[in-house]
Design a protein around this motif. Structure first.
Motif, PDB file in Angstrom:
ATOM      1  N   LEU A 200       0.821  -1.213   0.000  1.00  0.00           N
ATOM      2  CA  LEU A 200       0.000   0.000   0.000  1.00  0.00           C
ATOM      3  C   LEU A 200       0.855   1.265   0.000  1.00  0.00           C
ATOM      4  CD1 LEU A 200      -2.820  -1.143   2.442  1.00  0.00           C
ATOM      5  CD2 LEU A 200      -2.913  -1.024  -0.054  1.00  0.00           C
ATOM      6  N   LEU A 201       1.916   1.269   0.784  1.00  0.00           N
ATOM      7  CA  LEU A 201       2.815   2.431   0.810  1.00  0.00           C
ATOM      8  C   LEU A 201       3.481   2.630  -0.552  1.00  0.00           C
ATOM      9  CD1 LEU A 201       4.425   1.969   4.332  1.00  0.00           C
ATOM     10  CD2 LEU A 201       2.748   3.702   3.658  1.00  0.00           C
ATOM     11  N   GLU A 202       3.957   1.555  -1.144  1.00  0.00           N
ATOM     12  CA  GLU A 202       4.600   1.644  -2.456  1.00  0.00           C
ATOM     13  C   GLU A 202       3.614   2.068  -3.539  1.00  0.00           C
ATOM     14  OE1 GLU A 202       7.788   1.395  -3.409  1.00  0.00           O
ATOM     15  OE2 GLU A 202       8.446   1.061  -1.344  1.00  0.00           O
ATOM     16  N   LEU A 203       2.365   1.670  -3.390  1.00  0.00           N
ATOM     17  CA  LEU A 203       1.332   2.079  -4.338  1.00  0.00           C
ATOM     18  C   LEU A 203       1.215   3.600  -4.363  1.00  0.00           C
ATOM     19  CD1 LEU A 203      -0.942   1.080  -6.240  1.00  0.00           C
ATOM     20  CD2 LEU A 203      -2.441   1.052  -4.244  1.00  0.00           C
ATOM     21  N   GLY A 204       1.144   4.212  -3.194  1.00  0.00           N
ATOM     22  CA  GLY A 204       1.054   5.669  -3.112  1.00  0.00           C
ATOM     23  C   GLY A 204       2.311   6.369  -3.580  1.00  0.00           C
ATOM     24  N   LEU A 205       3.456   5.883  -3.145  1.00  0.00           N
ATOM     25  CA  LEU A 205       4.727   6.499  -3.536  1.00  0.00           C
ATOM     26  C   LEU A 205       4.972   6.356  -5.034  1.00  0.00           C
ATOM     27  CD1 LEU A 205       6.931   5.319  -0.537  1.00  0.00           C
ATOM     28  CD2 LEU A 205       6.101   7.649  -0.978  1.00  0.00           C
ATOM     29  N   GLY A 206       4.591   5.214  -5.586  1.00  0.00           N
ATOM     30  CA  GLY A 206       4.770   4.975  -7.017  1.00  0.00           C
ATOM     31  C   GLY A 206       3.937   5.890  -7.890  1.00  0.00           C
TER      32      GLY A 206
END
Length: 119
Positions: A88-94
């Motif tokens: 989920l964190l990588e989804l937002g950062l990506g």
């Protein structure tokens, strides 16, 4: 001014808020029976499409990345694993968010979203 976004995530659906509200239905699906985000690329593409529609282009041109609060609404039995949190964190950062936080609990109003992002 940095845009603030609130993403409520359920199976193959995203509800994105930033002053306006946008409901996105995944096609192709990104969820599986076990994971809320099983197909990362499909989820990232859908979120990027929503951000492009919701945020004025000037934010992207001026390099003012948004801050994003993500609230998973399903597949929460036993809490999130570290892997699920990372997804989920990588989804937002990506998708270009500068600051990404996760929220587990009741849905929030705009003041609650800002408070969670400040903490």
């Amino acid at each position: 001014m940095r845009p603030t976004l609130y993403l409520k995530l359920s199976c193959n659906q995203m509800h994105l808020q930033s002053g306006r509200e946008l409901h996105l239905q995944a096609d192709p699906p990104f969820s599986s029976q076990r994971l809320l985000v099983a197909d990362f690329a499909a989820a990232e593409h859908l979120l990027q499409r929503g951000l492009d529609e919701l945020l004025p282009k000037r934010f992207l041109r001026l390099s003012v990345p948004p801050q994003l609060l993500i609230q998973p609404l399903e597949r929460l039995e036993g809490g999130l694993s570290q892997v699920e949190e990372r997804i989920l964190l990588e989804l937002g950062l990506g998708c270009g968010a500068r600051k990404v936080r996760l929220h587990m609990g009741p849905e929030l109003d705009s003041a609650g979203v800002l408070a969670k992002l400040r903490s």
